[in-house]
Design an enzyme around this catalytic site. Sequence first.
Site, PDB file in Angstrom:
ATOM      1  N   LEU A 320      14.856  26.290  -0.051  1.00 34.23           N
ATOM      2  CA  LEU A 320      13.749  26.771   0.780  1.00 34.23           C
ATOM      3  C   LEU A 320      14.271  27.654   1.910  1.00 34.23           C
ATOM      4  O   LEU A 320      13.726  28.734   2.182  1.00 34.23           O
ATOM      5  CB  LEU A 320      12.979  25.571   1.346  1.00 34.23           C
ATOM      6  CG  LEU A 320      11.982  25.835   2.476  1.00 34.23           C
ATOM      7  CD1 LEU A 320      10.902  26.810   2.032  1.00 34.23           C
ATOM      8  CD2 LEU A 320      11.359  24.515   2.939  1.00 34.23           C
ATOM      9  N   GLN A 323      15.369  31.080   0.617  1.00 30.42           N
ATOM     10  CA  GLN A 323      14.207  31.925   0.353  1.00 30.42           C
ATOM     11  C   GLN A 323      13.638  32.487   1.655  1.00 30.42           C
ATOM     12  O   GLN A 323      13.199  33.636   1.711  1.00 30.42           O
ATOM     13  CB  GLN A 323      13.129  31.117  -0.381  1.00 30.42           C
ATOM     14  CG  GLN A 323      11.787  31.820  -0.524  1.00 30.42           C
ATOM     15  CD  GLN A 323      11.850  33.060  -1.395  1.00 30.42           C
ATOM     16  OE1 GLN A 323      12.758  33.190  -2.210  1.00 30.42           O
ATOM     17  NE2 GLN A 323      10.909  33.967  -1.217  1.00 30.42           N
ATOM     18  N   GLU A 324      13.685  31.696   2.707  1.00 30.14           N
ATOM     19  CA  GLU A 324      13.122  32.126   3.985  1.00 30.14           C
ATOM     20  C   GLU A 324      14.021  33.125   4.713  1.00 30.14           C
ATOM     21  O   GLU A 324      13.546  34.139   5.224  1.00 30.14           O
ATOM     22  CB  GLU A 324      12.886  30.899   4.884  1.00 30.14           C
ATOM     23  CG  GLU A 324      11.737  30.014   4.455  1.00 30.14           C
ATOM     24  CD  GLU A 324      10.386  30.656   4.718  1.00 30.14           C
ATOM     25  OE1 GLU A 324      10.336  31.724   5.349  1.00 30.14           O
ATOM     26  OE2 GLU A 324       9.371  30.092   4.279  1.00 30.14           O
ATOM     27  N   SER A 325      15.317  32.838   4.799  1.00 30.51           N
ATOM     28  CA  SER A 325      16.179  33.629   5.694  1.00 30.51           C
ATOM     29  C   SER A 325      17.505  34.056   5.094  1.00 30.51           C
ATOM     30  O   SER A 325      18.311  34.681   5.795  1.00 30.51           O
ATOM     31  CB  SER A 325      16.470  32.806   6.951  1.00 30.51           C
ATOM     32  OG  SER A 325      17.275  31.675   6.619  1.00 30.51           O
ATOM     33  N   TYR A 450       7.150  33.051  -4.263  1.00 22.78           N
ATOM     34  CA  TYR A 450       7.887  32.271  -3.261  1.00 22.78           C
ATOM     35  C   TYR A 450       8.310  30.922  -3.843  1.00 22.78           C
ATOM     36  O   TYR A 450       9.485  30.536  -3.781  1.00 22.78           O
ATOM     37  CB  TYR A 450       6.972  32.084  -2.051  1.00 22.78           C
ATOM     38  CG  TYR A 450       7.492  31.215  -0.936  1.00 22.78           C
ATOM     39  CD1 TYR A 450       8.240  31.765   0.106  1.00 22.78           C
ATOM     40  CD2 TYR A 450       7.187  29.859  -0.881  1.00 22.78           C
ATOM     41  CE1 TYR A 450       8.683  30.974   1.158  1.00 22.78           C
ATOM     42  CE2 TYR A 450       7.626  29.061   0.158  1.00 22.78           C
ATOM     43  CZ  TYR A 450       8.371  29.626   1.180  1.00 22.78           C
ATOM     44  OH  TYR A 450       8.809  28.839   2.223  1.00 22.78           O
TER      45      TYR A 450
END
Length: 530
Positions: A320, A323-325, A450
């Site tokens: 997660l 995927q975010e940063s 996502y």
Amino acid sequence: MTPFAYKLPIRALWLGLLSLLLVGCQIDSEPKSELEKIRERGVLRVGTLNNPLSYYIGPDGPTGLDYELAREFAKELGVKLEMKPAYRLSSLFPALKNGEVDIIAAGLSQSEERLKDFRAGPAYYYVSQQVVYKKGDWRPRSFKQLVERQQTLLKDNPELAFFSVVDDSHFEHTLLAKQQKYPDFQFHVDSNSDVNDLLKKVSQGELLFTMADSVEVSLSQRIYPELAAAFELTEDQPISWFIRRSDDESLYALMIEFFGNLKQSGYLASLEEKYIGHIGAFDYVDTRAFIRALDTRLPRWTPLFQKYSAEFDWRLVAALAYQESHWNPYAKSPTGVRGLMMLTLPTARSVGVSDRLDPEQSIRGGVEYLRRMMERVPDSISEHEKIWFALASYNIGYGHMMDARRLTKSQGADPDSWADVKDRLPQLQQKKYFTQTRYGYARGDEARNYVENIRRYYQSIIGHLEQRQLATGDESIEDLTVIALDEEFFNEEANREILDEEAEALESESLENSESSAEPSAKPSTESKN
């Protein structure tokens, strides 16, 4: 009355008792059915292969598609389950033939050779056999081209490792059939390797070609991005369980009924979605950057992921965060989200995060926010699918996720099935549909991508850590990535310099490879949470 008159009924009684006794012995001597033997034993013995798709021991215990199916089948029988993993395919069918296992559940196809001696259950998914090579090397477009290339290369280098397949595999059977038409074709049968071993050799340039199922290729590309499918050697083939051939239909009949019920209830579809539903278009450039980040960035944050993951698998939390940063604690977007978990300011405040650029606070806050989303997911959704709905909520907001469920239900599909709901998420940005919803427009296609990206990253992390475990011989997967954090790393300026250098290197590598990559690049969503 004469004495003989008394003897007649007594003699008849003895003859009747003797007949009953003989009938009873005959009944006892009748062989028990396969089902009776299993139930009497109290254990269902299942032969399988030790790999991420069929069966492996995860941080929360046994898992895998075939494991979960076998567990449900054992419940149906009312017995305990004993998984008997084999590390070599060649040992599976002899174990079934010798009665050491009751069934084989290992994601194996119904090849003609196997069906000669064993009986296959219902198909539960389909694969094709693919010839695999290393991206950037010469690519054959047909088997004829492959044979011609082999003759040319082996003429100059007879010892060249050209083509290998696993011993007693359906790949071997396929190639033997091909030799009927191309008798000059040569291949090596490897009895000391599994499919993953050979795929790794191809990715490292130690072997030119091998064969694998289409699902295996897609999963392996997340660990070895250099792998590519040259061409398909077969049409789609059914994957099924196997039992011994016999006149006894009891076990086979129950297996037919079991899979029929699973399909009708939707449970089989939900399991397939869980384990192979995330397999999509492969992005070579993005995957190479991710594999590099596994070695250069993940070790720094692993202790924090493990510390704050709570009820979640820390590897999922890590996926997660990537995927975010891309595991950059100073990441930020034009929409105002920032930090390792890319929290909005309102979300950060709601979970007690005062500094979104503090990696520890960001991870703790992100996990807390995900936990809250999990708590809101309706109980009607199965436990193993709740996480996908929670992740969609993390990205697009709980209200929009519920809108997608309502759209799904209105169209006659299952609002509790992630496979059905994810197909409707893009409708949230189509006027025809979002005008019917409670919360209106949302970038639903990004939310779907996502979640699917996180699932792919998650499986890649699992595979990467397992490969490192095998390479080092260390039985503790977690210990492989827990590296003592240098105090200097928590110095903001020093950390920024390190991350800037890595970012430049990753960007440079992506630019170099993008020219040779034909697949579209899937970029992580920076959709704000609400």
